[in-house]
Scaffold this active site. Structure first.
Site, PDB file in Angstrom:
ATOM      1  N   SER A   1       4.431  15.174  47.930  1.00 45.93           N
ATOM      2  CA  SER A   1       5.318  14.560  46.837  1.00 45.93           C
ATOM      3  C   SER A   1       6.972  14.110  46.765  1.00 45.93           C
ATOM      4  O   SER A   1       7.291  13.624  45.946  1.00 45.93           O
ATOM      5  CB  SER A   1       5.598  16.257  46.480  1.00 45.93           C
ATOM      6  OG  SER A   1       5.691  16.867  47.204  1.00 45.93           O
TER       7      SER A   1
ATOM      8  N   HIS B   1      -0.657  13.930  44.081  1.00 46.56           N
ATOM      9  CA  HIS B   1       0.236  12.756  43.788  1.00 46.56           C
ATOM     10  C   HIS B   1      -1.036  11.507  43.546  1.00 46.56           C
ATOM     11  O   HIS B   1      -0.474  10.051  43.666  1.00 46.56           O
ATOM     12  CB  HIS B   1       1.690  12.751  43.707  1.00 46.56           C
ATOM     13  CG  HIS B   1       2.517  13.609  44.117  1.00 46.56           C
ATOM     14  ND1 HIS B   1       3.390  14.037  43.074  1.00 46.56           N
ATOM     15  CD2 HIS B   1       2.634  14.391  44.533  1.00 46.56           C
ATOM     16  CE1 HIS B   1       3.466  14.802  42.715  1.00 46.56           C
ATOM     17  NE2 HIS B   1       3.535  15.216  43.885  1.00 46.56           N
TER      18      HIS B   1
ATOM     19  N   LYS C   1      -0.701  15.790  35.838  1.00 54.35           N
ATOM     20  CA  LYS C   1       0.999  14.726  36.629  1.00 54.35           C
ATOM     21  C   LYS C   1       0.447  12.469  36.440  1.00 54.35           C
ATOM     22  O   LYS C   1       0.610  12.284  34.321  1.00 54.35           O
ATOM     23  CB  LYS C   1       1.074  14.824  37.979  1.00 54.35           C
ATOM     24  CG  LYS C   1       1.771  15.670  38.860  1.00 54.35           C
ATOM     25  CD  LYS C   1       2.021  15.517  40.176  1.00 54.35           C
ATOM     26  CE  LYS C   1       2.265  16.837  40.266  1.00 54.35           C
ATOM     27  NZ  LYS C   1       2.555  18.021  39.988  1.00 54.35           N
TER      28      LYS C   1
HETATM   29  C1  LIG Z   1       1.698  17.878  46.063  1.00 55.36           C
HETATM   30  C2  LIG Z   1       2.006  18.658  44.613  1.00 55.36           C
HETATM   31  N1  LIG Z   1       0.440  19.385  45.179  1.00 55.36           N
HETATM   32  C3  LIG Z   1       1.169  21.377  44.409  1.00 55.36           C
HETATM   33  C4  LIG Z   1       1.696  20.887  42.964  1.00 55.36           C
HETATM   34  C5  LIG Z   1       1.519  21.836  41.955  1.00 55.36           C
HETATM   35  O1  LIG Z   1       1.267  21.035  40.741  1.00 55.36           O
HETATM   36  P1  LIG Z   1       1.471  22.205  39.451  1.00 55.36           P
HETATM   37  O2  LIG Z   1       3.364  21.469  38.831  1.00 55.36           O
HETATM   38  O3  LIG Z   1       0.696  21.774  38.748  1.00 55.36           O
HETATM   39  O4  LIG Z   1       1.599  23.234  38.931  1.00 55.36           O
HETATM   40  C6  LIG Z   1       2.557  19.878  42.759  1.00 55.36           C
HETATM   41  C7  LIG Z   1       4.031  19.465  41.718  1.00 55.36           C
HETATM   42  O5  LIG Z   1       4.480  19.999  40.826  1.00 55.36           O
HETATM   43  C8  LIG Z   1       2.675  18.651  43.996  1.00 55.36           C
HETATM   44  O6  LIG Z   1       3.898  18.358  43.771  1.00 55.36           O
END
Ligand SMILES: Cc1ncc(COP(=O)(O)O)c(C=O)c1O
Length: 684
Positions: free
Chosen positions: A184, A212, A243
């Site tokens: 990320s 992502h 996303k």
């Molecule tokens: C790699 C990754 N996993 C999980 C999440 C969590 O997802 P959410 O924002 O839908 O809670 C994110 C982003 O926030 C992320 O970048």
């Protein structure tokens, strides 16, 4: 606040001051517009280069409408956890669609990606087990590993050999390896194939986080697992709806046993109120669009490649963008903050990312691409970066080919190749798909609801015409008349749609038929019956599974009741269908049409437009003028005009005429609205 509480919390002031001194106190910027490439902050316009709304679907009209529909039908909140009363047909359908998208047997929804990771890791590993996590994994994975109570082993970033070594020397009842597929904060890709091989060799479970990658990477946008040709070899595939899919929520896809286990044992699924219906519906619609419009992910990814090449040519240290994320490494917190501030002054919003989100000394700007960023947006961004390096010019490498990129980053040439293969595949796929030009709601909701301004205005003929035009666009068409009335007198609307519209009888249904020619509720009462709207909706769903689109002809007008609770409007909403309003030409029709359109919109229905039926070949003053007035006063479009058909009903079909001429192209016809209005003008 009592003094005791206040004083027991006084340490907060000191800690906050310390954070401020270190430049770590967050003051989130507030946007006063939606997540487009251009946003408004404090009344000023900025280019947005930090949103995860990669495909720009969060604000897509179709996605927003799906959310609005769902709110009107299911309500704002889910009311309970999935295991109590929070599971709806909508949740189950989305889980099925996500599973199909990911090539898995089943999928389980969570209220967020964060909760999906935390709950799943803790459900798969416990005290006697060990988890192996990439050092740059997302915080939700780190927290899940901590909460599991399992022994934790952190392997060097994207280093399958190190993982192999750790697995070899860590005895445990079960072993779970977890990795982001696209990281990320760094935007690079995990070496998935190597990780799969190592896990298979050690008999370890592999869980990947496709937050992502979902919607952005892979020939069908299914993610890195698809891109690497590993579908079926990764046991636990996590993704987010928040996303590229522009909504909120998370999910885990895998075998049916994995899904059953998570539904029973993932505490963040069991003890959390279900995902709200608007989020689920928006994600479902976004998923359909992401699949149907591959150019979105291609634009996003090629934009990220261009940006990274442009920035590194300017002398910046840039990460390896395998998807939409382009990190620009700055180093110290203060320097990253100063650059972000300078960008803001130049009208670009891209905040600095600092510890603890990234390791100390690796503060950065994390730029993200969206499908709707234009060449001009990129150009403006690169110009500012050029100025910050004291350079006058920059080179915008749009269209830069893969060889240069592959040379520069030998670590993942396949990612680049795949991007260009996608370009080619997408162009090849430009050959028309059946129904490709049909209005998206009609295609994706699976039909159209035909209502009238009144009874006897020509709904049946228009329904038959629509059945013909949709079929001529290559779609399998079904038909439904929820309640037939007046059958004693020989009325048979469904029969007319079948014969005139060319619908196969096995794809047509009328769940109720009553003798009297009265409103359905009244006719039912006279027959000693009550209409069950649930049975009608279930019948519609069954038809939908056998046809691409179903033409549903309502009874009478929009507010005609089916029973004490359900009008035609509620029925259309329960079927989630867009509405076509049939109106007759002539005096009095403007008011009826405007009221019908307004009533439909107030009830959350999407109105495709108005079709005039029985239009005379020699229109008088009223007929010649009111189409314009209908458009103006009802704020909608005339999307078709069916002429007066004298021989109808005598087995003469449409008298040899081609019904496509009477309906707009987005419903499969070739009605030319502009020449229709020009002709009316000429006659006035
Ligand atoms: C790699 C990754 N996993 C999980 C999440 C969590 O997802 P959410 O924002 O839908 O809670 C994110 C982003 O926030 C992320 O970048």
């Amino acid at each position: 606040v009592s003094t005791v509480t206040a004083s027991s919390l006084s340490w907060l002031f000191e800690e906050l001051e310390a954070l401020e001194e270190q430049g770590l106190l967050r003051h989130p910027v507030s946007l006063s517009s939606a997540q487009h490439p251009e946003v408004v902050i404090d009344g000023r316009s900025f280019l947005l280069f930090c949103s995860n709304n990669y495909l720009d679907l969060a604000t897509d009209g179709r996605v927003m409408e799906a959310a609005a529909y769902a709110a009107m039908k299911w309500g704002a909140g889910a009311g309970a956890s999935r295991l109590v009363s929070g599971t709806t047909d909508l949740h189950l359908e989305l889980e099925r669609e996500l599973a199909r998208f990911k090539g898995c047997e089943d999928a389980v929804l969570f209220s967020s990606g964060y909760l999906a990771n935390v709950g799943t890791i803790a459900a798969l590993a416990g005290e006697d087990d060990a988890v192996f996590s990439d050092e740059l994994n997302h915080a939700s994975i780190i927290d899940g590993c901590r909460m599991s109570g399992a022994r934790r082993e952190i392997y060097r970033h994207a280093d399958a050999e190190h993982l192999d070594e750790l697995l070899g020397k860590t005895p445990a009842r079960r072993r779970l390896v977890v990795t982001d597929t696209i990281f990320s904060m760094d935007g690079d890709a995990a070496p998935l194939e190597e990780l799969v091989e190592v896990c298979e060799r050690h008999g370890a479970m592999l869980m990947v986080d496709e937050a992502h990658a979902t919607g952005v990477v892979g020939l069908n946008g299914a993610g890195m697992v698809e891109a690497a040709g590993l579908t079926g070899r990764v046991g636990v595939v996590m993704g987010t709806l928040s996303k590229a899919l522009g909504s909120a929520g998370g999910f885990v896809a895998g075998s049916k046993e994995l899904a059953a286990w998570l539904r029973n044992r993932a505490r963040t699924h069991v003890f959390d109120t279900a995902l709200p219906a608007p989020s689920a519906a928006a994600a479902g619609e976004a998923l359909r669009i992401a699949c149907a419009e591959p150019e979105r992910r291609i634009r996003t990814r090629t934009g990220a490649l261009s940006l990274s090449i442009g920035l590194s040519e300017l002398g910046y240290e840039v990460g390896d963008p395998s998807a939409a994320i382009v990190p620009v490494y700055i180093g110290e917190i203060a320097d990253a903050m100063a650059m972000s501030q300078r960008l803001l002054e130049e009208g670009i919003f891209a905040p600095a990312i600092r510890p603890p989100s990234v390791p100390p000394g690796r503060s950065r700007l994390r730029l993200t691409m969206m499908a709707t960023h234009t060449e001009e947006h990129l150009d403006r961004l690169l110009k500012v970066f050029a100025r910050m390096k004291g350079k006058r010019n920059h080179h915008l490498p749009l269209g830069a080919g893969p060889p240069a990129r592959a040379e520069r980053r030998p670590r993942s040439p396949e990612t680049v190749r795949e991007g260009w293969e996608q370009w080619e595949a997408a162009s090849a796929a430009a050959a028309p798909r059946p129904g490709a030009d049909i209005e998206p709601h009609v295609r994706y909701q699976g039909g159209v609801f035909v209502t009238g301004t009144d009874t006897g205005v020509g709904k049946t003929v228009v329904s038959a015409v629509l059945a013909r035009t949709l079929a001529s666009a290559g779609l399998e068409v079904g038909a439904m008349k929820p309640a037939q009335t007046g059958v004693a007198g020989g009325d048979d609307d469904l029969g007319a749609i079948i014969s005139l519209g060319g619908v196969a009888p096995e794809k047509a249904s009328a769940p109720y038929a009553f003798e009297e020619a009265l409103a359905p509720e009244v006719a039912a009462r006279m027959a000693g019956a009550v209409i069950d709207a649930g049975k009608i909706v279930a019948g519609f769903m069954a038809l939908k599974s056998r046809a691409d689109v179903v033409v549903v002809e309502g009874a009478g007008g929009l507010l005609v009741p089916l029973n004490d609770y359900f009008t035609m409007a509620e029925l259309a909403r329960a079927m989630a269908l867009p509405v076509v309003v049939v109106a007759r030409p002539g005096l009095g029709t403007i008011n009826h049409t405007a009221l019908t359109v307004e009533a439909a919109r107030m009830r959350g229905l999407s109105v495709l437009g108005v079709i005039l039926s029985d239009f005379p070949s020699d229109p008088g003053a009223a007929e010649a003028t009111n189409p314009t007035e209908i458009e103006r006063l009802a704020n909608t479009a005339i999307i078709g005009v069916v002429p007066h058909l004298p021989s109808l009903g005598e087995g003469a079909g449409f008298g040899g005429a081609d019904p496509r001429r009477w309906v707009s192209p987005f419903l499969g016809g070739c009605f030319d609205r502009v020449s229709f209005f020009m002709e009316l003008d000429r006659r006035r």
